[in-house]
Design an enzyme around this catalytic site. Structure first.
Site, PDB file in Angstrom:
ATOM      1  N   ASP A  82       0.855  -1.190   0.000  1.00 50.68           N
ATOM      2  CA  ASP A  82       0.000   0.000   0.000  1.00 50.68           C
ATOM      3  C   ASP A  82       0.897   1.248   0.000  1.00 50.68           C
ATOM      4  O   ASP A  82       1.800   1.366   0.826  1.00 50.68           O
ATOM      5  CB  ASP A  82      -0.871  -0.047   1.271  1.00 50.68           C
ATOM      6  CG  ASP A  82      -1.999   0.967   1.257  1.00 50.68           C
ATOM      7  OD1 ASP A  82      -2.423   1.385   0.173  1.00 50.68           O
ATOM      8  OD2 ASP A  82      -2.470   1.323   2.368  1.00 50.68           O
ATOM      9  N   HIS A  83       0.631   2.170  -0.908  1.00 47.79           N
ATOM     10  CA  HIS A  83       1.355   3.451  -0.970  1.00 47.79           C
ATOM     11  C   HIS A  83       2.878   3.326  -0.971  1.00 47.79           C
ATOM     12  O   HIS A  83       3.566   3.953  -0.144  1.00 47.79           O
ATOM     13  CB  HIS A  83       0.926   4.394   0.168  1.00 47.79           C
ATOM     14  CG  HIS A  83      -0.494   4.839   0.056  1.00 47.79           C
ATOM     15  ND1 HIS A  83      -0.919   5.785  -0.849  1.00 47.79           N
ATOM     16  CD2 HIS A  83      -1.612   4.436   0.701  1.00 47.79           C
ATOM     17  CE1 HIS A  83      -2.224   5.951  -0.737  1.00 47.79           C
ATOM     18  NE2 HIS A  83      -2.675   5.138   0.184  1.00 47.79           N
ATOM     19  N   ASP A 104       2.869   4.920  -5.476  1.00 47.87           N
ATOM     20  CA  ASP A 104       2.119   6.170  -5.312  1.00 47.87           C
ATOM     21  C   ASP A 104       3.019   7.340  -5.675  1.00 47.87           C
ATOM     22  O   ASP A 104       3.617   7.974  -4.810  1.00 47.87           O
ATOM     23  CB  ASP A 104       1.594   6.298  -3.875  1.00 47.87           C
ATOM     24  CG  ASP A 104       0.767   7.564  -3.696  1.00 47.87           C
ATOM     25  OD1 ASP A 104       0.663   8.350  -4.667  1.00 47.87           O
ATOM     26  OD2 ASP A 104       0.233   7.782  -2.599  1.00 47.87           O
ATOM     27  N   SER A 224     -11.637   4.644   1.938  1.00 51.57           N
ATOM     28  CA  SER A 224     -13.027   4.193   1.770  1.00 51.57           C
ATOM     29  C   SER A 224     -13.664   3.637   3.031  1.00 51.57           C
ATOM     30  O   SER A 224     -14.662   2.922   2.945  1.00 51.57           O
ATOM     31  CB  SER A 224     -13.091   3.138   0.662  1.00 51.57           C
ATOM     32  OG  SER A 224     -12.792   3.749  -0.565  1.00 51.57           O
ATOM     33  N   SER A 225     -13.101   3.949   4.171  1.00 51.78           N
ATOM     34  CA  SER A 225     -13.783   3.527   5.395  1.00 51.78           C
ATOM     35  C   SER A 225     -15.087   4.293   5.549  1.00 51.78           C
ATOM     36  O   SER A 225     -15.181   5.470   5.181  1.00 51.78           O
ATOM     37  CB  SER A 225     -12.888   3.756   6.616  1.00 51.78           C
ATOM     38  OG  SER A 225     -11.973   2.676   6.745  1.00 51.78           O
TER      39      SER A 225
END
Ligand code: G3H
Ligand code: 13P
Ligand code: ZN
Length: 338
Positions: A82-83, A104, A224-225
């Site tokens: 992630d990222h 990213d 998107s939580s």
């Protein structure tokens, strides 16, 4: 077997569903995701940030994931970075055995400063060349997300750098990414919106435009939580101090999934669930001191959130739909231009 994210997302596109990507930092979070995947018969994406890699140490994380593949052989499972903030970070993840990486390049390697389009294309293209040669999937990002989380993010509000559809199309053409993260007003962390978001602050119309411009590209929604009130309330009921806040409503994510979103990143909801469960044990039974007494309910609370999201995103029931393709075979397919 760990499988490529490309295969999972291609299948999701065919089936018209989305796949949650859940962050992990420790054994309990991996266990929660795997149990939820088994219960709902879902393919699963487990993702680790740079912070997670340094917290858990690469080898612990990787071997926990290998254990998950042995314990849950029926679940197609992706290990995703992630990222990733640089080509080197992505390379180290690929060398370790990650089957998917996010470059990213929307931010500079400091993880804070918004970058130029040229920088982003250059860094992302390098990662695509290196990753595809080894069958590994690449997610890129165009536009800049709001918020800042443990050092990652520009600290901007969600609307400063909303993704431009033309620039997104140019970015995909020039880099060859498998999946594209876009900025539509969401941000990382618990404090996304001051009230239930309308189209003014959560740009679903922009997402639809991007999908129309790039109908074959797998879109990714970060931040998107949903930050459910029930989870906030549990924390505050047991001595926490969260300010009132709103996340991304599940129905908006479902609208996104109807419009090309295939990967949905969720971390904060799980953090809230875990913290609420631990606080409850501490307050209700202050005499307890065995970590299992609070880590077990914490793991169970996360599993419940993950299973709920897997069902809401539509991936439930799809674990057995297809035969996993080994990443060596994916490398051959990329080389053949398939
Ligand atoms: O990108 C944000 C995710 O929630 C990961 O957060 O960098 O604190 O591990 P982290
Ligand atoms: P949340 O903070 O909304 O859970 O977003 C997580 C995320 O986008 C990880 O990349
Ligand atoms: Zn993110």
């Amino acid at each position: 077997m760990l499988v490529s994210m490309r295969q999972l997302l291609d299948e999701a596109a065919q089936g018209g569903y989305g796949v949650g990507a859940f962050n992990v930092n420790n054994m309990e979070q991996i266990q929660a995701i795997m149990e939820a995947a088994r219960e709902t018969r879902s393919p699963a994406i487990v993702q680790a940030s740079r912070g997670a890699r340094s917290y858990a140490q690469d080898l612990y994380l990787y071997h926990l994931m290998l254990a998950a593949t042995e314990l849950y052989p029926e679940i197609p499972l992706v290990l995703h970075l992630d990222h990733g903030n640089s080509v080197e970070t992505c390379k180290s993840a690929i060398d370790l055995g990650f089957t998917s990486v996010m470059m990213d390049g929307s931010l500079m390697p400091d993880g804070k400063t918004p970058s130029s389009f040229e920088y982003n294309v250059g860094a992302t293209r390098k990662v695509v060349e290196m990753a595809h040669a080894r069958g590994v999937t690449v997610e890129g990002e165009i536009g800049v997300l709001g918020g800042i989380e443990d050092g990652h993010g520009a600290g901007l509000d969600g609307l400063s750098h909303v993704t431009d559809p033309e620039q997104a199309a140019e970015f995909v053409a020039q880099t060859g990414v498998d999946a594209l993260a876009i900025a539509i007003g969401t941000s990382h962390g618990a404090y996304k919106f001051a009230k239930k978001p309308t189209g003014e602050v959560l740009k679903m119309d922009r997402l639809i435009e991007i999908h129309q411009r790039l109908p074959k590209t797998h879109l990714v929604m970060h931040g998107s939580s949903s930050v459910p009130k029930e989870l906030q309330d549990i924390i505050n009921q047991y001595g926490g101090k969260l300010r009132p806040t709103f996340g991304v409503p599940v129905e908006e994510i479902q609208l996104g999934i109807k419009n090309g979103v295939r990967k949905v990143n969720v971390d904060t909801d799980n953090r809230l669930a875990i913290t609420g469960a631990i606080r409850k044990v501490f307050i209700e039974t202050p005499e307890k001191f065995d970590p299992r007494d609070y880590l077990k309910p914490a793991r169970e609370a996360m599993k419940k959130v993950v299973a709920e999201r897997m069902t809401q995103f539509g991936q439930a029931g799809h674990a057995g739909d297809y035969q996993p393709i080994p990443i060596e075979e994916m490398a051959k397919r990329y080389a053949a231009g398939k």
